[in-house]
Structure formats: C-alpha cells, structure tokens
Design a protein around this motif. Sequence first.
Motif, PDB file in Angstrom:
ATOM      1  N   GLU A  37      39.339   6.668 186.421  1.00 43.29           N
ATOM      2  CA  GLU A  37      38.227   6.838 187.362  1.00 43.29           C
ATOM      3  C   GLU A  37      38.269   5.763 188.442  1.00 43.29           C
ATOM      4  N   ILE A  38      38.460   4.539 188.017  1.00 41.53           N
ATOM      5  CA  ILE A  38      38.518   3.423 188.957  1.00 41.53           C
ATOM      6  C   ILE A  38      39.658   3.630 189.941  1.00 41.53           C
ATOM      7  N   ARG A  39      40.807   3.943 189.390  1.00 42.74           N
ATOM      8  CA  ARG A  39      41.997   4.114 190.222  1.00 42.74           C
ATOM      9  C   ARG A  39      41.754   5.214 191.242  1.00 42.74           C
ATOM     10  N   MET A  61      48.394  -9.938 191.834  1.00 43.23           N
ATOM     11  CA  MET A  61      48.480  -9.637 190.402  1.00 43.23           C
ATOM     12  C   MET A  61      49.919  -9.363 189.994  1.00 43.23           C
ATOM     13  N   VAL A  62      50.589  -8.564 190.797  1.00 43.19           N
ATOM     14  CA  VAL A  62      51.976  -8.214 190.491  1.00 43.19           C
ATOM     15  C   VAL A  62      52.834  -9.466 190.493  1.00 43.19           C
ATOM     16  N   ALA A  81      51.712   1.312 189.539  1.00 38.54           N
ATOM     17  CA  ALA A  81      51.316   2.674 189.884  1.00 38.54           C
ATOM     18  C   ALA A  81      50.225   2.663 190.937  1.00 38.54           C
ATOM     19  N   LEU A  82      49.255   1.796 190.778  1.00 36.64           N
ATOM     20  CA  LEU A  82      48.168   1.711 191.751  1.00 36.64           C
ATOM     21  C   LEU A  82      48.709   1.303 193.106  1.00 36.64           C
ATOM     22  N   SER A  83      49.567   0.333 193.118  1.00 38.61           N
ATOM     23  CA  SER A  83      50.135  -0.146 194.365  1.00 38.61           C
ATOM     24  C   SER A  83      50.916   0.943 195.072  1.00 38.61           C
ATOM     25  N   VAL A  84      51.706   1.670 194.318  1.00 33.29           N
ATOM     26  CA  VAL A  84      52.520   2.738 194.895  1.00 33.29           C
ATOM     27  C   VAL A  84      51.644   3.858 195.430  1.00 33.29           C
ATOM     28  N   GLU A  85      50.650   4.263 194.630  1.00 34.16           N
ATOM     29  CA  GLU A  85      49.759   5.331 195.067  1.00 34.16           C
ATOM     30  C   GLU A  85      49.027   4.936 196.331  1.00 34.16           C
ATOM     31  N   HIS A  86      48.603   3.707 196.379  1.00 36.43           N
ATOM     32  CA  HIS A  86      47.876   3.223 197.538  1.00 36.43           C
ATOM     33  C   HIS A  86      48.762   3.277 198.772  1.00 36.43           C
ATOM     34  N   ARG A  87      49.970   2.807 198.638  1.00 34.90           N
ATOM     35  CA  ARG A  87      50.880   2.796 199.774  1.00 34.90           C
ATOM     36  C   ARG A  87      51.157   4.228 200.238  1.00 34.90           C
ATOM     37  N   ARG A  88      51.310   5.128 199.269  1.00 32.18           N
ATOM     38  CA  ARG A  88      51.576   6.516 199.610  1.00 32.18           C
ATOM     39  C   ARG A  88      50.399   7.123 200.360  1.00 32.18           C
TER      40      ARG A  88
END
Length: 100
Positions: A37-39, A61-62, A81-88
Amino acid sequence: MGHGDFVSATDEHACEMALGSLQAFLHGELPEANADEIRHHLMICESCMNDFDIEEMISSMVKRCTGTPCASPALRTRITALSVEHRRSMSGGDVTTESA
Ligand SMILES: [Zn+2]
C-alpha cells in the motif's frame, strides 16, 4: 465515471498513513500487504514524493545498506524495487522502442 479509487488513494488520510509508516516501510518492518500500500501510494502521490524527497531517502538507504551488512536481502530487494518503479514512473514510459 469510476474515479473513486483514484481519489481515495490520494486523499490526505492516505498520505498520513503512508508517511506515518514510511520509516517502518524503509526498515522492512511492515507486513507485505501494508508495504505494498505504501509503495503504491508513493508511486502515485507527488506531494508525498516532493515533501519527503523519497528518491533521496531511497538512494541514501541503498547506499547505506549496500555498504554494510545491516540490510536483509529482502529489504534490499524492496528498496531497489521502489527505486526502479519510481524512476520508471518519472520517465513516462519511453522504454518501449528498442527496435530500429
Ligand atoms: Zn501522499
């Protein structure tokens, strides 16, 4: 119509919930359902993104977690995963044209 889901996903309660759980989320302390949900909220909510500089937080964090053995593999996967999704989501989806 049918925009009900979108509205409820971006109301201030959703922001409060997301931001209130952000530390736990980043530390991998949330149950998977909550973390999801947060993501999802962070993906769609620019105000949370801007207010809390999520990307900055993620990259630090990374960096911290890849430099030390503190992070579990699951947490590292989650952050990545969060970082990648965000960039996408920021790039607007120009990842399709690979053929010449
Ligand atoms: Zn928000």
